[in-house]
Design a protein around this motif. Sequence first.
Motif, PDB file in Angstrom:
ATOM      1  N   GLY A   1      -1.497  -5.425  -1.501  1.00  8.60           N
ATOM      2  CA  GLY A   1      -1.672  -4.169  -1.012  1.00  8.60           C
ATOM      3  C   GLY A   1      -1.690  -3.080  -2.211  1.00  8.60           C
ATOM      4  N   TYR A   2      -0.660  -3.332  -3.146  1.00  3.10           N
ATOM      5  CA  TYR A   2      -0.242  -2.588  -4.121  1.00  3.10           C
ATOM      6  C   TYR A   2      -1.369  -2.285  -5.191  1.00  3.10           C
ATOM      7  CZ  TYR A   2       2.788  -0.985  -8.291  1.00  3.10           C
ATOM      8  OH  TYR A   2       3.195  -0.159  -9.242  1.00  3.10           O
ATOM      9  N   LEU A   3      -2.038  -3.479  -5.367  1.00  5.01           N
ATOM     10  CA  LEU A   3      -3.076  -3.620  -6.314  1.00  5.01           C
ATOM     11  C   LEU A   3      -4.382  -2.826  -5.624  1.00  5.01           C
ATOM     12  CD1 LEU A   3      -4.737  -4.565  -8.790  1.00  5.01           C
ATOM     13  CD2 LEU A   3      -5.127  -6.813  -7.575  1.00  5.01           C
ATOM     14  N   ALA A   4      -4.691  -3.332  -4.439  1.00  7.60           N
ATOM     15  CA  ALA A   4      -5.716  -2.332  -3.956  1.00  7.60           C
ATOM     16  C   ALA A   4      -5.936  -0.818  -3.908  1.00  7.60           C
ATOM     17  CB  ALA A   4      -5.873  -2.964  -2.382  1.00  7.60           C
ATOM     18  N   THR A   5      -4.434  -0.616  -3.472  1.00  5.09           N
ATOM     19  CA  THR A   5      -4.259   0.948  -3.626  1.00  5.09           C
ATOM     20  C   THR A   5      -4.457   1.652  -4.884  1.00  5.09           C
ATOM     21  OG1 THR A   5      -2.632   0.726  -1.870  1.00  5.09           O
ATOM     22  CG2 THR A   5      -2.445   2.960  -3.069  1.00  5.09           C
ATOM     23  N   PHE A   6      -4.268   1.133  -6.069  1.00  7.97           N
ATOM     24  CA  PHE A   6      -4.287   1.351  -7.393  1.00  7.97           C
ATOM     25  C   PHE A   6      -5.945   1.475  -7.587  1.00  7.97           C
ATOM     26  CE2 PHE A   6       0.309   1.588  -8.260  1.00  7.97           C
ATOM     27  CZ  PHE A   6       0.163   2.448  -9.332  1.00  7.97           C
ATOM     28  N   ALA A   7      -6.472   0.329  -7.249  1.00  8.13           N
ATOM     29  CA  ALA A   7      -7.919   0.275  -7.474  1.00  8.13           C
ATOM     30  C   ALA A   7      -8.624   1.524  -6.980  1.00  8.13           C
ATOM     31  CB  ALA A   7      -8.437  -0.989  -6.852  1.00  8.13           C
ATOM     32  N   ALA A   8      -8.247   1.818  -5.408  1.00  9.80           N
ATOM     33  CA  ALA A   8      -8.677   2.775  -4.692  1.00  9.80           C
ATOM     34  C   ALA A   8      -8.596   4.217  -5.508  1.00  9.80           C
ATOM     35  CB  ALA A   8      -8.198   2.977  -3.421  1.00  9.80           C
ATOM     36  N   ALA A   9      -7.418   4.303  -6.067  1.00  5.63           N
ATOM     37  CA  ALA A   9      -7.092   5.607  -6.798  1.00  5.63           C
ATOM     38  C   ALA A   9      -7.954   5.735  -7.973  1.00  5.63           C
ATOM     39  CB  ALA A   9      -5.488   5.623  -6.967  1.00  5.63           C
TER      40      ALA A   9
ATOM     41  N   VAL B   1       0.942  -1.291  -0.056  1.00  2.00           N
ATOM     42  CA  VAL B   1      -0.053   0.011  -0.059  1.00  2.00           C
ATOM     43  C   VAL B   1       0.665   1.279  -0.016  1.00  2.00           C
ATOM     44  CG1 VAL B   1      -1.684   1.238   1.386  1.00  2.00           C
ATOM     45  CG2 VAL B   1      -1.692  -1.235   1.304  1.00  2.00           C
ATOM     46  N   GLN B   2       1.871   1.247   0.990  1.00  2.00           N
ATOM     47  CA  GLN B   2       2.834   2.551   0.952  1.00  2.00           C
ATOM     48  C   GLN B   2       3.409   2.510  -0.414  1.00  2.00           C
ATOM     49  OE1 GLN B   2       5.362   2.068   4.505  1.00  2.00           O
ATOM     50  NE2 GLN B   2       5.878   4.619   4.180  1.00  2.00           N
ATOM     51  N   GLN B   3       4.053   1.394  -0.826  1.00  2.00           N
ATOM     52  CA  GLN B   3       4.645   1.514  -2.180  1.00  2.00           C
ATOM     53  C   GLN B   3       3.808   2.192  -3.171  1.00  2.00           C
ATOM     54  OE1 GLN B   3       6.320  -1.857  -3.926  1.00  2.00           O
ATOM     55  NE2 GLN B   3       6.682  -1.137  -5.867  1.00  2.00           N
ATOM     56  N   ALA B   4       2.634   1.556  -3.587  1.00  2.00           N
ATOM     57  CA  ALA B   4       1.753   2.410  -4.545  1.00  2.00           C
ATOM     58  C   ALA B   4       1.550   3.966  -4.141  1.00  2.00           C
ATOM     59  CB  ALA B   4       0.422   1.544  -4.593  1.00  2.00           C
ATOM     60  N   SER B   5       1.256   3.969  -2.924  1.00  2.00           N
ATOM     61  CA  SER B   5       0.874   5.347  -2.422  1.00  2.00           C
ATOM     62  C   SER B   5       1.952   6.397  -3.073  1.00  2.00           C
ATOM     63  CB  SER B   5       0.961   5.515  -0.823  1.00  2.00           C
ATOM     64  OG  SER B   5      -0.350   4.819  -0.535  1.00  2.00           O
TER      65      SER B   5
END
Length: 356
Positions: free
Chosen positions: A299-307, A75-79
């Motif tokens: 976590g990475y995928l979920a963060t991009f979905a959120a964005a 999540v932090q990396q994607a953010s």
Amino acid sequence: MKRNRGVAVLALALCSALALTACGGTTKDSAGAQQNQQGGSATADPNAKLRTGLKVTYLPKQINNPYFTVVRNGVQQASGEIQADFKATGPSDASASSQVTYINTAAQQRQDALVLAANDQNAVAPALKAARAQGMKVVTLDSDVAADARDVFVNQVDSSEIAVKQVELLSQAVGGSGEFAILSATANATNQNTWIGVMKQELAKPRYSGLKLVEIAYGNDDDQVSFQKTQALLQAHPNLKGIVSPTTVGLAAAGRYLSSSEYKGKVALTGLGTPNQMRAYVKDDTVKAFALWEPAKLGYLATFAAAALVSGQITGAEGQGFTAGTLGKYTIGKSGEVVLGPPTVFTKDNVDKFDF
């Protein structure tokens, strides 16, 4: 990936549900995708640019769970890649209602998106619905909630696939027959119960007629409780030949108990775990094989979905697509579900190739 350089216009709305006072803002991006102030919905525009400066909160089942620490890294990396303001918060226990306060706080702080692994699919639903009504996007991962309480669910693997794989690994470990037990997380964990349900269906097939499930125990995703439950299972079932634990905490705790007990080499163990937690138990032959996906990617995928949701690229409807950074393109399936990918089986031959 292009980023929207425009300054987002925030509009405050008064809300009272569940004592939440601040509402998420509404935006109109450069491509003209307008969010709905009342429900937080949007008209999808796949050509819309990802907004920068998003506020993203990550809420795991437990803040001190090693597995969810790895998910947090993703999540932090994607953010960082999308220039989002990232924060992580959460309870120290995995009780059903322990996350409600954190959901309310995220809404009060006007977070654009919440990335959540739910402890209970129903207990958190009212708070999530109230937060979404104020404009906050909700993406669940690992363990889902009621579909009308979130926008997208990022599933680590196909539920049937991971459940079938665990039965397969168990059968191989015990030679195809004998009594076994399941050491689960909490009794109300959505993903655990889904997998266990599929496992029972798989066990009904003729090729697994020699396997007998004698008990489902719950370690509450607590290391010491899971350790004690492992001991109790072995004492209660003297003919036990195997334990399958579909939770990383439970698998590691069971491995620790078996590795130093008289049952090592006599009772097989498999399930879902991280290589770093299970490496020692694989190398000393307590565990022959176990499985998992790569949590950081989840976590990475979920963060991009959120964005993509906040930016208006998707609404969560079936068939919509978005790009998840270095992971590439993903398509939303039924009920707003996105699947990360197939599980990896770890053995003595490959466990040193992974570091998480």
